[in-house]
Design an enzyme around this catalytic site. Structure first.
Site, PDB file in Angstrom:
ATOM      1  N   SER A  86      -9.991  -0.308   6.972  1.00 25.69           N
ATOM      2  CA  SER A  86      -9.375  -0.144   5.656  1.00 25.69           C
ATOM      3  C   SER A  86      -8.684  -1.377   5.078  1.00 25.69           C
ATOM      4  CB  SER A  86      -8.366   1.003   5.689  1.00 25.69           C
ATOM      5  OG  SER A  86      -9.054   2.227   5.653  1.00 25.69           O
ATOM      6  N   SER A 144      -9.754   1.978   2.740  1.00 27.33           N
ATOM      7  CA  SER A 144      -8.828   2.698   1.894  1.00 27.33           C
ATOM      8  C   SER A 144      -7.785   1.830   1.189  1.00 27.33           C
ATOM      9  CB  SER A 144      -8.104   3.748   2.746  1.00 27.33           C
ATOM     10  OG  SER A 144      -7.240   3.117   3.667  1.00 27.33           O
ATOM     11  N   LYS A 173       0.852  -1.193   0.000  1.00 28.82           N
ATOM     12  CA  LYS A 173       0.000   0.000   0.000  1.00 28.82           C
ATOM     13  C   LYS A 173       0.886   1.240   0.000  1.00 28.82           C
ATOM     14  CE  LYS A 173      -3.952   2.005   2.549  1.00 28.82           C
ATOM     15  NZ  LYS A 173      -4.830   1.857   3.734  1.00 28.82           N
TER      16      LYS A 173
END
Lengths: 96, 490, 504
Positions: free
Chosen positions: B179, B155, B80
């Site tokens: 997330s 996210s 990420k």
């Protein structure tokens, strides 16, 4: 009901160093009021006698030894600077 | 032979051990896949395919020479884009950090490097991890491979989507209020948010320091246990990271839940839960009963409080954490300035997206003089309440079972304009962060449109082994991965 | 001997020269009320939250790392020495040590503050409710209460670019550990303020937690000043003054600001609560509106750091290891060495003086004489040169040697005074100084007898006076003989020989 005034939102924006355009102000006030009204449910919870949990865990007394470890690569630290001079970050003149 | 990209990581490792495949084959297969599908999925902010190929060749050479390498040497991964990687930009999907190159590696990245795990690139996310659809990325909208018109969740949408689309065999995500788990649920993969303090946050660009945790997003539960083994552990650079005996989570991969007690908090199945989601969860509960677990419904009336406290705490911390983006040392600097004030205001106003600004404003407000006690202090007390309620629940139950999200993935662009409604969608996941607990999302079926549904299992602090075991047993006795595959529907 | 205590002289000079320079305001009707916020840099090897060196100087940004530069993703880890030093400071100032403390974030934007928040302590400081004892303007003991001592990080430095027209940010100082010592508004005059600050400085030096170098900025004080009519019970509105970097400028600033406030009030105006910057060159204070602009620091507990919970054992250990403090040294000097209370107090007011005294008397075994030299000639020179005691250039060994030279009759004490002057100029072995300058005392009886006879011949009147019972005349004659020998004659022998001759 939480009410947020225009002055308040402008003050908050100033604290946060953000510009709010005139047409955004209303939207921000609405959003903020909505969220604050919802957030007010925390006031319905029975919190009597409850302390505040500061971190999400109960670690305590985590310290470092006073021993020097140098990073030794100033260039890496400066490589992202928008503007630099003589190894320092350059900004417009600040009158102190 | 099976297609490399269909294999889980533990299967890849077995094949590598037996010398049935080379690490270069693996990297090549994934790079080919990225070249084929990234255009549809838009999961990456930055790909590092060339470097990855080079690294895998080096590792292959070592293997050919008979050098003894770690088990995971040459396994690719996706990261990420809020975890710092030296030499490869770390953007947090923000204009603010569009060209930011970290001078150091995050602890988790160091751990991957030590294992010679190869990064294929940095994955898309909601800007600064604020959002639940990855639509708030400054760069691109990531698609859900099950239906390219829908969001992957967020996210960590890039991470979940990339694993589901097989662009990477596994990925790292981060979870502040759901997330990891919610996008895993939307994309039909497994996502595990560890106990707060199990994985070092050093090098994770902070959204809300007291809630953020890094965790695995994988094809199945076994891979999550393996990746958790790699990233978990004490780090002297993060004082909130606990110094505990290292555990082997693969030992929890036990196909048996007989006698285990699973609590089902009824409040998580009430209003607002999509009926199809509810139905699949009920089927999963039936399955557990069949497998010999003891199921009990109980009341855990904290979800709303936790959600309110979550938005107060997360935004307050974010408003402070994001102060450092000021256009002086790194990051975006406006070109409209005459004074320092201009640099601050214009850089931040131009560099941050709307959602980030909204949360900074909210966070600044709740911390500002006159409001601190009414909001922030109350929220911290709610946090104590939530922990107490969870403690009570875990006196009775080994794990708790809830939906991961009230809904399945929604269409891109249909997300509510009303931030409050959007925040309410996090109701199932945030209390886990407020309590600092571990949670895992496991796929438990699809809805009538073929969109995946996730089941969340919550454990007590540092009881990852229990949620892994319960999730693993479910997975071993059901056939989600065999039965359903993402179809890249357009 | 002319004893001029260095501390008191400074104060007197300042107040005499400046107190009434702005006649016209009714100074005498008012009382000044002050509290001090003292920032002291701790002398740890590394910064408070990262392992960078705290060493002064160095190339810009050379003592930095991703943490003190606030790179995204970095986290602070508290230096254990910082906690220890702060607790030491707390114990040495009679504070209660908190068993449950934490770090808080103070949020504001400034280019020298890279995180846009300073990690400090808000509602749970490490130390609370202490006091130190000073003397008030009448010489009576007075307690100044300490509200708190907390730990925090220093900011970086802005350099001004003369040619490029911008400012340049150097973060070498960012993250250097500080303690902030906050007093109650117990201080009533610039003299008290100076004595309080000196007291804190000396304590911090004694316990060796800070260098306390005001010039390098390792000791700084902000002063909260308000005035009120004598007898009033409410406090007036206060202003906060920053940027004073010497004792002298603090005293000047206080007096300027108190007078300014009195003028404003006398003119029917109102004092505005604000932060002022003292300008040493113009001798005036200026408003710092820029920093005032948005003063809402939004303190909240730093979620990156964990609770500090000190136990009895830890605190007791620090207490046991605490070095001897000025009060206890003072008592020892009085009891063990028979010094007067005043002398003992003056010597112990500075760790450097006190250390010099201890080491010197240990060598020369004459504490009283040592004390006399320190409080007379040495203090006088420090005063004249406006030096702090830590700037004394010679060693205890050199001072002791000088005292021994007097004891064993090699030089007279008036030559000793000259040796001290030389030692300040160019510190070296006093024996060498004496030799080089030909200052060795004349102790040859025949040589001295010759001088005595010469003086007696030249001063018949004094001889008559002495014989008529005026003992003073002897002193005059000895003085004349000293003049004759340029101070080198052995005074005891001179005395003896004069008395013998005069009896004849």
């Amino acid at each position: 009901m939480s009410q947020v005034s225009k002055e308040e939102i402008l003050h908050i924006a100033k604290l946060a160093n953000l510009n709010l355009k005139d047409d955004e102000i209303e939207k921000y006030i609405d959003n903020l009021e909505d969220i604050l009204n919802f957030a007010n449910v925390v006031n319905n919870a029975n919190l009597e006698g409850l302390g505040e949990t500061i971190g999400a865990n109960e670690n305590q007394n985590v310290f470092r030894k006073d021993e020097i470890k140098e990073f030794k690569n100033r260039d890496l630290l400066l490589q992202n600077a928008p503007e630099q001079e003589r190894g320092m970050f350059k900004i417009p003149k600040v009158i102190q | 032979m099976e297609n490399i990209i269909d294999l889980t990581v533990h299967e890849l490792i077995e094949k590598l051990e037996k010398k049935e495949i080379k690490v270069t084959d693996i990297t090549k297969a994934y790079i080919d896949r990225i070249n084929e599908k990234e255009n549809d999925v838009q999961a990456f902010v930055t790909t590092t395919c060339e470097e990855a190929m080079k690294k895998s060749e080096e590792i292959q050479k070592k293997i050919d020479k008979g050098e003894k390498l770690g088990n995971f040497a040459g396994i690719p991964i996706g990261i990420k884009d809020n975890m710092c990687t030296k030499g490869v930009r770390t953007t947090c999907s923000s204009k603010m950090l569009e060209n930011f190159i970290s001078p150091y590696d995050a602890t988790v990245v160091e751990k991957l490097n030590n294992e010679e795990i190869i990064s294929l690139g940095k994955l898309n996310m909601d800007e600064f991890a604020m959002g639940a659809s990855t639509e708030y990325s400054y760069f691109k909208k990531t698609r859900n491979p099950w239906n390219l018109n829908t969001v992957p969740g967020g996210s960590s949408g890039g991470s979940a989507s990339a694993v589901a689309a097989k662009l990477v065999p596994w990925a790292l995500g981060s979870d502040t209020g759901g997330s990891i788990r919610q996008p895993a649920s939307f994309c039909g993969v497994v996502g595990l948010k560890p106990t707060y303090g199990l994985v070092s946050r050093y090098g994770l660009v902070a959204f809300a320091s007291s809630l953020d945790q890094i965790g695995p997003i994988t094809k199945n539960v076994q891979d999550s246990a393996i990746l958790l083994n790699i990233i978990a552990g004490h780090d002297e650079r993060d004082t909130t990271c606990e110094n505990r005996q290292k555990e082997d989570y693969t030992k929890a991969l036990i196909n048996d839940v007989k006698g285990m007690k699973i609590g089902v908090p009824k409040e998580y199945f009430g209003e607002g839960i999509n009926p199809e989601v509810k139905q699949k969860l009920e089927q999963a509960i039936e399955k557990y009963k069949e497998l010999g677990a003891e199921i009990e419904e109980f009341s855990l009336d904290i979800a709303e409080y936790a959600l309110a406290a979550y938005y107060i705490i997360a935004c307050a911390e974010a408003s402070s954490n994001l102060g450092r983006f000021d256009g002086i040392r790194y990051g975006y600097r406006t070109n409209k300035f005459n004074s320092l004030k201009d640099i601050y205001r214009n850089s931040r106003s131009e560099g941050f997206g709307d959602e980030v600004k909204r949360r900074i404003i909210l966070g600044t407000y709740v911390l500002s003089s006159g409001y601190y006690d009414a909001y922030y202090k109350k929220a911290q007390q709610v946090r104590t309440l939530v922990r107490k309620e969870f403690d009570k629940a875990f006196e009775k139950y080994d794990v708790l079972l809830t939906p991961t999200s009230p809904t399945v993935a929604f269409e891109i662009g249909t997300r509510s304009d009303n931030p409050l409604e959007m925040y309410l969608a996090d109701i199932c996941t945030v209390s886990v962060n407020i309590g600092g607990l571990p949670g895992i999302s496991v796929p438990c079926g699809v809805d009538s449109n073929g969109m995946p549904i996730g089941m969340q299992l919550i454990g007590n602090r540092f009881c990852e082994n229990k949620i892994i075991r319960v999730a693993y047993t479910y997975e071993q006795n059901t056939d989600f991965r065999e039965k359903y595959k993402p179809e890249f529907k357009k | 001997m002319n004893k001029t205590p260095i501390l008191e002289k400074n104060i007197n000079q300042n107040s005499k020269n400046r107190k009434y320079e702005r006649i016209g305001n009714k100074m005498q009707d008012y009382e000044i009320v002050m509290g001090l916020e003292i920032h002291a840099e701790l002398s740890t090897k590394t910064k408070i939250f990262c392992s960078c060196p705290t060493e002064f100087g160095g190339e810009p940004n050379s003592h930095t790392c991703p943490i003190c530069m606030a790179m995204p993703g970095t986290l602070p880890v508290l230096n254990e020495k910082v906690v220890e030093y702060a607790v030491k400071a707390g114990l040495a100032t009679n504070c209660e040590i908190s068993r449950d403390s934490k770090n808080d974030r103070k949020n504001y934007f400034y280019p020298d503050l890279p995180k846009a928040y300073q990690i400090s302590q808000f509602d749970k400081p490490l130390c609370e409710n202490g006091y130190v004892e000073i003397e008030d303007d009448n010489g009576n003991p007075k307690k100044i209460r300490l509200t708190r001592i907390h730990i925090e990080e220093d900011a970086g430095k802005l350099n001004h670019n003369e040619f490029g027209g911008g400012s340049l940010v150097d973060l070498n100082r960012a993250g250097v550990p500080l303690i902030e010592i906050v007093s109650e508004p117990d201080i009533r005059s610039s003299g008290e303020a100076e004595r309080y600050l000196r007291k804190i400085k000396s304590i911090l030096e004694y316990i060796e937690v800070s260098d306390c170098k005001m010039q390098e900025g390792s000791l700084r004080a902000d002063v909260n000043v308000s005035v009120r009519k004598k007898g009033a019970t409410e406090y007036g509105t206060r202003t906060e003054m920053k940027n004073m970097n010497s004792f002298k400028s603090i005293v000047r600033a206080i007096e300027y600001e108190a007078n300014r406030q009195i003028d404003v009030i006398e003119d029917g105006g109102k004092i505005e609560q604000e932060t002022l910057r003292w300008d040493d060159v113009s001798g005036k204070t200026f408003s710092m509106r820029d920093k005032e602009d948005a003063q809402d620091y939004r303190y909240f507990p730093d979620p990156d750091l964990v609770a500090i919970r000190l136990n009895e054992e830890y605190i007791q250990k620090i207490k046991n290891d605490l070095p001897e403090l000025p009060e206890s040294r003072k008592a020892r000097y009085i009891e063990q060495y028979g010094l007067s209370e005043k002398d003992a107090r003056l010597i112990t007011s500075s760790k450097y003086l006190s250390d010099l005294f201890d080491k010197t008397q240990e060598i020369c075994k004459n504490p009283k004489i040592t004390a006399n030299w320190i409080l007379s000639d040495i203090s006088k020179i420090l005063n004249e040169k406006e030096l702090e005691p830590d700037k004394i250039p010679f060693t205890a060994e050199q001072l002791a040697k000088m005292i021994i030279l007097i004891e064993n009759g090699t030089i007279s004490s008036s030559i000793g005074k000259k040796v001290i002057v030389e030692l300040f100029e160019k510190p070296e072995d006093p024996e060498e100084i004496v030799k080089k300058n030909g200052w060795i005392q004349i102790s040859d009886e025949n040589a001295i007898k010759a001088v005595v006879q010469k003086v007696l011949e030249n001063n018949p009147q004094s001889v008559t006076d002495y014989k008529a019972g005026k003992d003073k005349a002897l002193g005059y004659l000895v003085g004349q003989a000293m003049k004759e020998t340029k101070g080198k004659a052995n005074p005891q022998m001179l005395n003896k020989l004069f008395v013998e001759e005069l009896k004849k």
